[in-house]
Design a protein around this motif. Structure first.
Motif, PDB file in Angstrom:
ATOM      1  N   ASN A   1       0.832  -1.226   0.000  1.00 47.34           N
ATOM      2  CA  ASN A   1       0.000   0.000   0.000  1.00 47.34           C
ATOM      3  C   ASN A   1       0.861   1.268   0.000  1.00 47.34           C
ATOM      4  O   ASN A   1       0.394   2.344   0.333  1.00 47.34           O
ATOM      5  CB  ASN A   1      -0.952   0.000   1.209  1.00 47.34           C
ATOM      6  N   ILE A   2       2.139   1.094  -0.353  1.00 45.76           N
ATOM      7  CA  ILE A   2       3.032   2.266  -0.322  1.00 45.76           C
ATOM      8  C   ILE A   2       3.146   2.857  -1.733  1.00 45.76           C
ATOM      9  O   ILE A   2       3.665   2.211  -2.640  1.00 45.76           O
ATOM     10  CB  ILE A   2       4.451   1.898   0.195  1.00 45.76           C
ATOM     11  N   PRO A   3       2.659   4.091  -1.890  1.00 46.58           N
ATOM     12  CA  PRO A   3       2.760   4.708  -3.221  1.00 46.58           C
ATOM     13  C   PRO A   3       4.114   5.409  -3.404  1.00 46.58           C
ATOM     14  O   PRO A   3       4.633   6.017  -2.465  1.00 46.58           O
ATOM     15  CB  PRO A   3       1.628   5.738  -3.214  1.00 46.58           C
ATOM     16  N   LEU A   4       4.663   5.300  -4.590  1.00 51.25           N
ATOM     17  CA  LEU A   4       5.944   5.965  -4.865  1.00 51.25           C
ATOM     18  C   LEU A   4       5.847   6.680  -6.198  1.00 51.25           C
ATOM     19  O   LEU A   4       5.521   6.081  -7.226  1.00 51.25           O
ATOM     20  CB  LEU A   4       7.085   4.936  -4.903  1.00 51.25           C
ATOM     21  N   LYS A   5       6.111   7.994  -6.155  1.00 45.68           N
ATOM     22  CA  LYS A   5       6.171   8.764  -7.403  1.00 45.68           C
ATOM     23  C   LYS A   5       7.627   8.753  -7.837  1.00 45.68           C
ATOM     24  O   LYS A   5       8.467   9.403  -7.216  1.00 45.68           O
ATOM     25  CB  LYS A   5       5.688  10.191  -7.150  1.00 45.68           C
ATOM     26  N   LEU A   6       7.896   7.970  -8.848  1.00 49.49           N
ATOM     27  CA  LEU A   6       9.284   7.796  -9.284  1.00 49.49           C
ATOM     28  C   LEU A   6       9.552   8.641 -10.532  1.00 49.49           C
ATOM     29  O   LEU A   6       8.840   8.525 -11.523  1.00 49.49           O
ATOM     30  CB  LEU A   6       9.539   6.319  -9.598  1.00 49.49           C
ATOM     31  N   THR A   7      10.574   9.479 -10.440  1.00 51.67           N
ATOM     32  CA  THR A   7      10.957  10.246 -11.635  1.00 51.67           C
ATOM     33  C   THR A   7      12.318   9.747 -12.108  1.00 51.67           C
ATOM     34  O   THR A   7      13.271   9.696 -11.321  1.00 51.67           O
ATOM     35  CB  THR A   7      11.003  11.760 -11.334  1.00 51.67           C
ATOM     36  N   VAL A   8      12.355   9.341 -13.356  1.00 54.97           N
ATOM     37  CA  VAL A   8      13.617   8.846 -13.930  1.00 54.97           C
ATOM     38  C   VAL A   8      14.062   9.839 -15.000  1.00 54.97           C
ATOM     39  O   VAL A   8      13.313  10.155 -15.917  1.00 54.97           O
ATOM     40  CB  VAL A   8      13.439   7.445 -14.552  1.00 54.97           C
TER      41      VAL A   8
END
Ligand code: GDP
Length: 424
Positions: free
Chosen positions: A91-98
């Motif tokens: 349930n852990i959201p991660l906004k990942l920017t590559v």
């Protein structure tokens, strides 16, 4: 009832041992819940030549196919491709920017290869600084685009770093946490790899390049991180730079399906610690040190950018006499300085304007005098002409009078002659 055992420490603060329940022991839980609600974000920069395996490694790290088109080798300049993804693990959201370099190493000029990376890092700091300096700022909802880690992909030459690697690393090491990786490490033999790792680390040290130091002050990660930072490691099991292999291909090994690369002579399992350092990289990067990487970005790299930027703008914590000054005092001093400068510039402008007016006046006066002289000269010539004409007229008049006199005299003598002839 609550009972307190207390003592006095040096700073006159009483330390109380609680013997009952207050509730603030739940603070960490509150923080965790709040953080989960807010979500996490993480920004990765991948620097390396085209085709070195950047996209494959990122896909392997997050076990997702972050689909992308292949990059060409014929870009006129280095660009940065930015993509943001919303990922969930339980349930852990991660906004990942590559952020990936495009065309890196394909440029003739080395500066043209690393400068866009440096500019990009600074631009993200500047955006954050501008948000921070706003009167109505919204840092809570602000999407922080500052880069938390730079995965630097080293080409597996087996020799040492290239001059472009050193130049780039030297220019970005004060701006971002660098984690060096040996890309496509499957192309190096075990002994070559260890020698290569050793050469790279010595070159980084001798060129004064600062790479990310894994924190050792946190009990949970101290043990594993200490082994990472150790520079005097035995050559045979040296870890840094991580030798990585990326692959999203599922390969059958025995009865299991694993991610790996299939070769005619066998299978390289990406998640096998005996085959490459991928798992160690993933654990250290994502499980153990993600929060520290973000902390370091804010407290070390951003702080460095912020202070140098504010110093350049003329702000300082101390005055010329080394006395601490408040922001208000600094602002007033700057305002006064600005006013004095404005006044000085105004005076200078006035002075130069007057000078120009005087110069113009002088040239006008000279022109006027010249015209006046010309006029006088022409007037004199005209008067002389008039005098000459007057003289000529006078002479003519005299001649006319003379003529009439002669005419009258001749008429008189003619008349007398006629009369005497008649009488005779
Ligand atoms: P990028 O341009 O740096 O993003 O490179 P890609 O991830 O698109 O990879 C380019 C090519 O290298 C692809 O054919 C990959 O399958 C291959 N590749 C990626 N990682 C590895 C690796 O670790 N070892 C080997 N041998 N090939 C790899």
């Amino acid at each position: 009832a609550l009972l307190f055992a207390f003592s006095k420490n040096k700073e006159n603060i009483r330390c109380l041992t609680t013997l009952g329940h207050f509730g603030f022991e739940c603070l960490p839980t509150q923080l965790v819940n709040k953080s989960i609600q807010k979500g996490f974000s993480f920004n990765i920069l991948c620097v390396g030549e085209s085709g070195i395996g950047k996209s494959t490694l990122i896909n392997t790290l997050f076990n997702t196919n972050l689909k992308e088109s292949k990059s060409s080798h014929f870009y006129s300049k280095v660009g940065l491709k930015v993509k943001t993804f919303d990922l969930h693990e339980r349930n852990i959201p991660l906004k990942l920017t590559v952020v990936k370099t495009v065309g890196y190493g394909d440029q003739i000029s080395k500066e043209a290869s690393y400068q866009p990376v440096v500019d990009y890092l600074d631009a993200q700091f500047e955006l954050y600084l501008q948000e921070e300096l706003k009167v109505h700022r919204s840092l809570v909802t602000y999407h922080d685009s500052r880069i938390h880690v730079c995965l630097y992909f080293i080409t597996p030459t087996g020799h040492s770093l290239k001059s472009l690697d050193l130049l780039t690393l030297k220019n970005i090491d004060r701006r971002v946490n660098i984690v060096p990786l040996i890309a496509k490490a499957d192309s190096l033999s075990k002994s070559d790899l260890q020698r290569f790792k050793h050469n790279i680390m010595s070159e980084l040290v001798s060129n004064g390049i600062q790479i990310y130091q894994f924190p050792v002050d946190d009990e949970a990660t101290a043990e594993v991180n200490t082994t990472m930072n150790c520079k005097e490691k035995k050559k045979s099991n040296m870890l840094l730079p991580f030798a990585v292999v990326g692959s999203m291909e599922e390969v059958k090994v025995g009865k299991r399906m694993v991610r790996g690369r299939h070769y005619p002579w066998g299978v390289l399992q990406v998640e096998n610690e005996n085959h490459c350092d991928f798992v160690r990289l993933r654990d250290l990067l994502l499980s153990a040190n993600m929060e520290d990487l973000k902390d370091q970005t804010h407290t070390q790299h951003y702080e460095c950018y912020r202070s140098s930027r504010l110093l350049k703008l003329g702000f300082n914590d101390t005055g010329p006499d080394n006395r601490p000054v408040s922001f208000q005092e600094m602002y007033e001093a700057k305002r006064q300085e600005f006013q004095v400068q404005c006044q000085r510039e105004e005076e200078e402008l006035k002075h130069s304007f007057m000078q120009r007016v005087k110069e113009k006046e002088l040239t006008f006066k000279d022109a006027e005098k010249e015209l006046q002289d010309k006029f006088e000269h022409l007037k004199r010539i005209q008067q002389e002409e008039i005098l000459k004409l007057e003289e000529e007229r006078r002479k003519l008049e005299e001649q006319i009078i003379e003529f009439y006199k002669t005419k009258t005299a001749s008429e008189t003598s003619q008349t007398q002659l006629y009369t005497s002839v008649k009488r005779d």
